[in-house]
Enzyme design. Structure first.
Site, PDB file in Angstrom:
ATOM      1  N   SER A 235      -8.545  -0.591   7.778  1.00  0.00           N
ATOM      2  CA  SER A 235      -7.639   0.152   8.046  1.00  0.00           C
ATOM      3  C   SER A 235      -7.432   1.417   6.573  1.00  0.00           C
ATOM      4  O   SER A 235      -6.607   2.526   6.806  1.00  0.00           O
ATOM      5  CB  SER A 235      -6.465   0.459   8.387  1.00  0.00           C
ATOM      6  OG  SER A 235      -4.532  -0.587   7.667  1.00  0.00           O
ATOM      7  N   LYS A 280       3.413   0.505  10.230  1.00  0.00           N
ATOM      8  CA  LYS A 280       2.561   1.622   9.134  1.00  0.00           C
ATOM      9  C   LYS A 280       3.640   2.930   8.867  1.00  0.00           C
ATOM     10  O   LYS A 280       3.672   3.293   8.238  1.00  0.00           O
ATOM     11  CB  LYS A 280       1.289   2.201   9.695  1.00  0.00           C
ATOM     12  CG  LYS A 280       0.531   0.937   9.482  1.00  0.00           C
ATOM     13  CD  LYS A 280      -0.592   1.283   9.578  1.00  0.00           C
ATOM     14  CE  LYS A 280      -1.685  -0.588   9.478  1.00  0.00           C
ATOM     15  NZ  LYS A 280      -2.883  -0.177   9.356  1.00  0.00           N
TER      16      LYS A 280
END
Length: 337
Positions: A235, A280
């Site tokens: 990611s 996140k």
């Protein structure tokens, strides 16, 4: 009365001990929380994250921070209850992170491989953006295959039926897009001279093939390396790609701000979805981010888990991310989730 009091006391003691035992017992869940964030334009463990030699680089006033998710692999009921009550954490079945047919070590090894692949794709996409196109070269041509006699090892494959070949994956996709037995017009360059060959694909292992092994090259007059340890998964690709472009271009992509984000990236610069977007976002907010770049497919989830004063910018490709950052620098409003 005395005997009854002792019984009640013993019962309470046993209940407490049982509760402690239950709360301390492992359960088949993991806790996901905000992981560390890393400035891809900065350093980690005393070393530059993105290292360039053979070419001058620029400095930015802001930051481009990749975000991660922390995983607590062994969870007891007490920790799970705390996670369920926390706004920053998520408690999910263990099998979603560690499949039953894989050990924790195997999962971590796969995550490390995905992380390495994300770096390679980030480099490829960023270099294409900077004007260094990918060359798809015929590394080998099977002597008994469809391309024998018309293509040679070392030929740069440029098109298939007029469609540009941008990556080795794209070449495979174009060949497989039509059934075996199709006559394909393959454009190529040999020793700097362009040519066209007709190759009829042939079925092998249930798929149409043209009998060559492609190799992807991307000539550029400098060396590029990403050096970051103890991170896994794919990611970080988008933020690595942006970091490379920022270092090699004179313009400061950040506009002096802390820009955080996430997203996979492929060789053609397409940004893909990731997991743990809620965690996140929390990590980005704690790191002082002023903007968060969100993969288009994660926008709905990100909107459900907002952080105060942290705008969510929708991106579907490296080009879109660069355009969004340019819009921010000029005082405009990029497309939001």
């Amino acid at each position: 009365m005395r005997r009854r009091g002792v019984t009640v006391l013993l019962g309470a003691l046993l209940t407490t001990l049982l509760s402690i035992g239950v709360l301390g017992a492992p359960i088949p869940y993991v806790v996901l929380g905000p992981g560390p964030t890393v400035n891809t334009l900065g350093t980690s463990d005393g070393k530059e994250v993105i290292q360039v030699t053979g070419r001058s680089t620029s400095n930015s006033a802001g930051q481009l921070r990749m975000t991660t998710v922390g995983v607590q692999p062994t969870v007891k009921l007490r920790a799970a209850i705390a996670g369920w009550l926390s706004a920053d954490e998520a408690v999910v079945p263990r099998e979603l992170v560690y499949p039953p047919n894989e050990s924790q070590e195997e999962v971590e090894k796969r995550n490390a491989e995905d992380f390495q692949n994300s770096q390679t794709s980030a480099e490829t996409a960023a270099l294409v953006e900077l004007g260094y196109p990918v060359q798809v070269v015929a590394k080998e041509v099977a002597s008994d295959g469809p391309s024998a006699g018309v293509l040679k090892a070392g030929d740069v494959i440029t098109t298939v039926d007029g469609v540009k070949v941008t990556t080795a994956t794209k070449l495979v996709e174009l060949v497989r897009a039509k059934p075996a037995g199709t006559a394909l017009r393959i454009g190529y360059t040999r020793d700097g001279v362009a040519g066209t060959a007709t190759v009829t694909s042939r079925e092998q292992d249930g798929r149409p093939r043209v009998g060559l092994v492609p190799e992807q090259r991307q000539p550029h007059p400098f060396t590029l390396k990403i050096d970051l340890a103890n991170i896994g998964g794919p990611s970080a690709g988008l933020m690595f790609a942006l970091g490379i472009v920022d270092k090699l271009e004179p313009a400061d992509l950040t506009g002096g701000k802390i820009i955080a984000g996430t997203g996979t990236i492929d060789d053609e610069g397409r940004v893909g979805p990731i997991g743990g977007i809620a965690q996140k976002l929390v990590g980005a907010k704690k790191a002082g981010a002023k903007v968060f770049l969100v993969p288009a497919d994660n926008c709905a989830e990100a909107v459900r888990n907002p952080q105060p004063d942290l705008p969510l910018i929708r991106v579907g490709s490296l080009d879109e991310a660069l355009t969004a950052l340019e819009t921010l620098r000029s005082g405009g409003q990029p497309i939001r989730c």
